[in-house]
Design a protein around this motif. Sequence first.
Motif, PDB file in Angstrom:
ATOM      1  N   LEU A  16      12.168  24.600  55.817  1.00 15.84           N
ATOM      2  CA  LEU A  16      12.717  25.889  55.344  1.00 15.84           C
ATOM      3  C   LEU A  16      14.291  26.137  55.480  1.00 15.84           C
ATOM      4  N   ASN A  17      14.864  25.621  56.461  1.00 25.29           N
ATOM      5  CA  ASN A  17      16.350  25.917  56.340  1.00 25.29           C
ATOM      6  C   ASN A  17      17.310  24.909  55.634  1.00 25.29           C
ATOM      7  N   THR A  18      16.656  23.910  55.182  1.00 23.67           N
ATOM      8  CA  THR A  18      17.256  23.057  54.425  1.00 23.67           C
ATOM      9  C   THR A  18      16.756  22.916  52.753  1.00 23.67           C
ATOM     10  N   LEU A  19      15.411  23.649  52.826  1.00 21.81           N
ATOM     11  CA  LEU A  19      14.717  23.561  51.583  1.00 21.81           C
ATOM     12  C   LEU A  19      14.430  22.361  50.976  1.00 21.81           C
ATOM     13  N   ASP A  20      14.158  21.531  51.774  1.00 25.59           N
ATOM     14  CA  ASP A  20      13.578  20.187  51.767  1.00 25.59           C
ATOM     15  C   ASP A  20      12.549  19.522  52.729  1.00 25.59           C
ATOM     16  N   ALA A  21      11.532  19.626  52.169  1.00 24.22           N
ATOM     17  CA  ALA A  21      10.224  19.084  52.937  1.00 24.22           C
ATOM     18  C   ALA A  21       9.722  17.545  53.073  1.00 24.22           C
ATOM     19  N   GLU A  22      10.661  16.834  52.466  1.00 18.66           N
ATOM     20  CA  GLU A  22      10.291  15.394  52.339  1.00 18.66           C
ATOM     21  C   GLU A  22       9.991  15.014  53.845  1.00 18.66           C
ATOM     22  N   ALA A  23      10.474  15.296  54.790  1.00 19.77           N
ATOM     23  CA  ALA A  23      10.160  14.812  56.165  1.00 19.77           C
ATOM     24  C   ALA A  23       9.112  15.288  56.754  1.00 19.77           C
ATOM     25  N   LEU A  24       8.713  16.595  56.176  1.00 19.07           N
ATOM     26  CA  LEU A  24       7.454  17.226  56.758  1.00 19.07           C
ATOM     27  C   LEU A  24       6.146  16.560  56.351  1.00 19.07           C
ATOM     28  N   TRP A  25       6.171  16.031  55.086  1.00 15.89           N
ATOM     29  CA  TRP A  25       5.060  15.559  54.369  1.00 15.89           C
ATOM     30  C   TRP A  25       4.235  14.549  55.200  1.00 15.89           C
ATOM     31  N   PRO A  26       4.800  13.534  55.776  1.00 18.43           N
ATOM     32  CA  PRO A  26       4.272  12.463  56.320  1.00 18.43           C
ATOM     33  C   PRO A  26       3.421  12.981  57.672  1.00 18.43           C
ATOM     34  N   LEU A  27       3.969  14.180  58.195  1.00 14.83           N
ATOM     35  CA  LEU A  27       3.550  14.543  59.704  1.00 14.83           C
ATOM     36  C   LEU A  27       2.322  15.451  59.416  1.00 14.83           C
ATOM     37  N   LEU A  28       1.776  15.809  58.050  1.00 16.01           N
ATOM     38  CA  LEU A  28       0.943  16.543  57.791  1.00 16.01           C
ATOM     39  C   LEU A  28      -0.587  15.941  57.853  1.00 16.01           C
ATOM     40  N   ALA A  29      -1.639  16.032  58.697  1.00 17.68           N
ATOM     41  CA  ALA A  29      -2.891  15.569  58.357  1.00 17.68           C
ATOM     42  C   ALA A  29      -3.576  15.736  57.205  1.00 17.68           C
ATOM     43  N   GLU A  30      -4.377  14.865  57.025  1.00 24.92           N
ATOM     44  CA  GLU A  30      -4.925  14.879  55.405  1.00 24.92           C
ATOM     45  C   GLU A  30      -5.726  16.180  55.601  1.00 24.92           C
ATOM     46  N   ASP A  31      -6.191  16.847  56.339  1.00 24.28           N
ATOM     47  CA  ASP A  31      -7.330  17.827  56.410  1.00 24.28           C
ATOM     48  C   ASP A  31      -6.278  19.170  56.652  1.00 24.28           C
ATOM     49  N   PHE A  32      -5.099  19.119  56.543  1.00 21.26           N
ATOM     50  CA  PHE A  32      -4.227  20.322  57.026  1.00 21.26           C
ATOM     51  C   PHE A  32      -4.638  21.388  56.277  1.00 21.26           C
ATOM     52  N   GLU A  33      -4.236  22.549  57.050  1.00 18.44           N
ATOM     53  CA  GLU A  33      -4.673  23.843  56.504  1.00 18.44           C
ATOM     54  C   GLU A  33      -3.341  24.583  56.974  1.00 18.44           C
ATOM     55  N   TYR A  34      -3.187  25.763  55.923  1.00 16.34           N
ATOM     56  CA  TYR A  34      -2.182  26.702  56.211  1.00 16.34           C
ATOM     57  C   TYR A  34      -2.824  28.108  56.092  1.00 16.34           C
ATOM     58  N   GLY A  35      -2.465  29.056  56.851  1.00 20.88           N
ATOM     59  CA  GLY A  35      -2.893  30.171  56.685  1.00 20.88           C
ATOM     60  C   GLY A  35      -1.795  31.272  56.788  1.00 20.88           C
TER      61      GLY A  35
END
Length: 128
Positions: A16-35
């Motif tokens: 959010l602070n850098t407006l760049d999520a590239e480093a976030l993507w590999p950390l997410l589980a395949e069955d990731f949920e967002y609420g």
Amino acid sequence: MSLTEIDALTAYAKALNTLDAEALWPLLAEDFEYGSQRVLADVTSKAVFRTYFSLKLANLRGSNRPVYAELGRINAYGHEHCVILAQGRKDNLVGLAFADVTDGFIRRIDLCIVPDAHEARRSGFYPA
């Protein structure tokens, strides 16, 4: 090294602070949920969240209301750590984010307006 809740929150705040999520993507589980307490339906897949969050970051890049994501602490929903979210100014607190980590991946992120973000203990640390 196993991913911790603080690692997960730091990665989300940095995106959010850098407006760049590239480093976030590999950390997410395949069955990731967002609420979100502001939205009726959860996002229930990593692929859908990637599209949603990429668009959100693109919209923020084009706005004059920056987002500030600060690490904080509050006891809520079984968590002690959170990301305190502000928009426009660092003192305009708008919500909290919590992360669940399972088997070394971020399994879920929840955005909450309850409890009030002003109840959280602020750290002054904005990962970037």
